[in-house]
Motif scaffolding. Structure first.
Motif, PDB file in Angstrom:
ATOM      1  N   GLY A  79       0.852  -1.174   0.000  1.00 58.50           N
ATOM      2  CA  GLY A  79       0.000   0.000   0.000  1.00 58.50           C
ATOM      3  C   GLY A  79       0.887   1.222   0.000  1.00 58.50           C
ATOM      4  O   GLY A  79       1.942   1.225   0.657  1.00 58.50           O
ATOM      5  N   PHE A  80       0.483   2.260  -0.728  1.00 58.91           N
ATOM      6  CA  PHE A  80       1.335   3.447  -0.848  1.00 58.91           C
ATOM      7  C   PHE A  80       0.476   4.702  -0.853  1.00 58.91           C
ATOM      8  O   PHE A  80      -0.490   4.803  -1.602  1.00 58.91           O
ATOM      9  N   GLU A  95     -14.638  -3.999   0.451  1.00 62.61           N
ATOM     10  CA  GLU A  95     -13.677  -3.384   1.349  1.00 62.61           C
ATOM     11  C   GLU A  95     -13.709  -1.864   1.223  1.00 62.61           C
ATOM     12  O   GLU A  95     -13.579  -1.142   2.223  1.00 62.61           O
ATOM     13  N   GLY A  96     -13.888  -1.367   0.002  1.00 65.55           N
ATOM     14  CA  GLY A  96     -13.957   0.075  -0.223  1.00 65.55           C
ATOM     15  C   GLY A  96     -15.140   0.710   0.484  1.00 65.55           C
ATOM     16  O   GLY A  96     -15.014   1.767   1.113  1.00 65.55           O
ATOM     17  N   TYR A 139     -10.960   0.673  -8.616  1.00 62.14           N
ATOM     18  CA  TYR A 139      -9.974   0.666  -9.702  1.00 62.14           C
ATOM     19  C   TYR A 139      -8.571   0.383  -9.159  1.00 62.14           C
ATOM     20  O   TYR A 139      -7.856  -0.498  -9.666  1.00 62.14           O
ATOM     21  N   LEU A 140      -8.185   1.108  -8.104  1.00 63.68           N
ATOM     22  CA  LEU A 140      -6.838   0.918  -7.563  1.00 63.68           C
ATOM     23  C   LEU A 140      -6.731  -0.414  -6.825  1.00 63.68           C
ATOM     24  O   LEU A 140      -5.661  -1.032  -6.800  1.00 63.68           O
ATOM     25  N   GLY A 141      -7.828  -0.886  -6.253  1.00 65.24           N
ATOM     26  CA  GLY A 141      -7.812  -2.209  -5.650  1.00 65.24           C
ATOM     27  C   GLY A 141      -7.583  -3.298  -6.679  1.00 65.24           C
ATOM     28  O   GLY A 141      -6.824  -4.252  -6.443  1.00 65.24           O
ATOM     29  N   LEU A 149      -6.424   7.773   1.110  1.00 67.18           N
ATOM     30  CA  LEU A 149      -5.976   6.860   2.152  1.00 67.18           C
ATOM     31  C   LEU A 149      -6.643   5.495   1.987  1.00 67.18           C
ATOM     32  O   LEU A 149      -5.990   4.458   2.136  1.00 67.18           O
ATOM     33  N   ALA A 150      -7.916   5.500   1.653  1.00 65.09           N
ATOM     34  CA  ALA A 150      -8.623   4.227   1.440  1.00 65.09           C
ATOM     35  C   ALA A 150      -8.004   3.439   0.300  1.00 65.09           C
ATOM     36  O   ALA A 150      -7.897   2.208   0.369  1.00 65.09           O
ATOM     37  N   THR A 151      -7.570   4.122  -0.761  1.00 62.23           N
ATOM     38  CA  THR A 151      -6.944   3.405  -1.878  1.00 62.23           C
ATOM     39  C   THR A 151      -5.636   2.755  -1.462  1.00 62.23           C
ATOM     40  O   THR A 151      -5.222   1.743  -2.030  1.00 62.23           O
ATOM     41  N   ALA A 152      -4.971   3.342  -0.443  1.00 65.28           N
ATOM     42  CA  ALA A 152      -3.676   2.800  -0.004  1.00 65.28           C
ATOM     43  C   ALA A 152      -3.836   1.538   0.833  1.00 65.28           C
ATOM     44  O   ALA A 152      -2.934   0.701   0.865  1.00 65.28           O
TER      45      ALA A 152
END
Length: 305
Positions: A76-77, A111-112, A96-98, A142-145
């Motif tokens: 995660g970044f 999860e999102g 998308y990022l997941g 932050l959620a995408t990370a």
């Protein structure tokens, strides 16, 4: 197995060496502070871990493997420079990022939505990013990370631009991720966050490691400082390196800032005062802040460069 390990890593840009022989390791469940001023080499180091940049020398191991796309499901970044697709909705951005991290669309959506609920954004799940406030967009980022529940979470100056409420939320996320077994590495130049969160610290200056260890080990690098209230100067006491008058009290009593000689123990000095009848109204050891420690260690390194 260490979650992250760097050994002798070097990165140059022409004649400029941004990272110079950097080695450290971070274990699962550990919060590791990667600390340094602007231009110290923090972001460059994290970009090499992410395989955005390649080192000129040395090795990097992410979950036991070289950096690359195969590490994405475990990573995660959160970048210092925030950036989201403005026309996408909050939940679609997370999905998308997941999926880029190897999640299925269904798992990323579940999860999102759970994260948006946790962050107080459930009602804005289908709102486009461009219509969100800055604070809301930062929560989405932050959620995408963390949507993939990473085993290694990298945060580059994560507190930059956050209001106090969102800073508190981010601190909860960091500690929660570590409790769940993730290795968390965050870079910052704000020592208060590191002091509250970090198990271990690394101080970086001009691309070189100046210190690595626990907060107690970092504080041990500073001379012990005491505050005494007395009607006599403590400068002549055995073991005292320096005594500075701070402020007058009443009837000839003063507060004194006292620095001990290397290897001296505050308890021994207190015993000495008692046995010799040295007058005391106050005897207090000052706990050095990480800000003090950082200035002592990194400031000295910068002065020598």
């Amino acid at each position: 197995m260490e979650a992250l390990e760097l050994e002798g890593v070097v990165k140059r840009f022409g004649d400029f060496t941004a990272v110079d022989d950097l080695s450290f390791a971070v274990a699962p469940g550990e919060v590791f502070g990667f600390l340094g001023g602007n231009g110290a080499g923090k972001t460059t180091s994290l970009r090499m871990v992410l395989d955005i940049l390649r080192p000129d020398a040395g090795t990097i191991s992410v979950m036991g493997h070289p950096p690359g796309r195969s590490a994405s499901p475990d990573l995660g970044f959160l970048p210092e420079e925030r950036g989201l697709y403005r026309s996408m909705t909050a939940i679609d951005t997370i999905i998308y990022l997941g999926r880029l991290k190897g999640m299925t669309a269904g798992a990323a959506r579940r999860e999102g939505m759970a994260l948006l609920e946790r962050f107080g954004l459930a009602e804005f799940a289908r709102t486009s990013v461009e219509k969100l406030s800055k604070g809301m967009a930062q929560k989405v980022q932050l959620a995408t990370a963390i949507v993939n529940k990473p085993r290694l979470l990298l945060l580059d100056e994560p507190f930059s631009g956050l209001d106090p409420v969102n800073q508190g939320l981010l601190e909860e996320v960091i500690l929660g991720a570590a409790r769940d077994g993730a290795a968390v590495v965050f870079s910052t130049h704000v020592m208060q966050h590191a002091e509250r969160l970090c198990d271990r610290l690394l101080f970086l200056a001009h691309g070189r490691k100046q210190f690595e260890g626990t907060q107690d080990e970092a504080r041990a690098a500073l001379p012990i400082q005491l505050t005494l209230t007395s009607n006599r100067s403590p400068a002549s006491l055995e073991g005292v390196a320096e005594a500075r008058e701070l402020a007058p009290r009443d009837h000839g009593w003063f507060d004194w800032e006292v620095q001990l000689q290397p290897g001296q123990d505050p308890g021994d000095l207190l015993e000495r005062c008692t046995s010799t009848g040295f007058p005391l109204r106050r005897f207090e050891q000052r706990r050095a802040s990480m800000h003090d420690v950082f200035l002592h260690i990194v400031g000295g390194a910068e002065a020598r460069s």
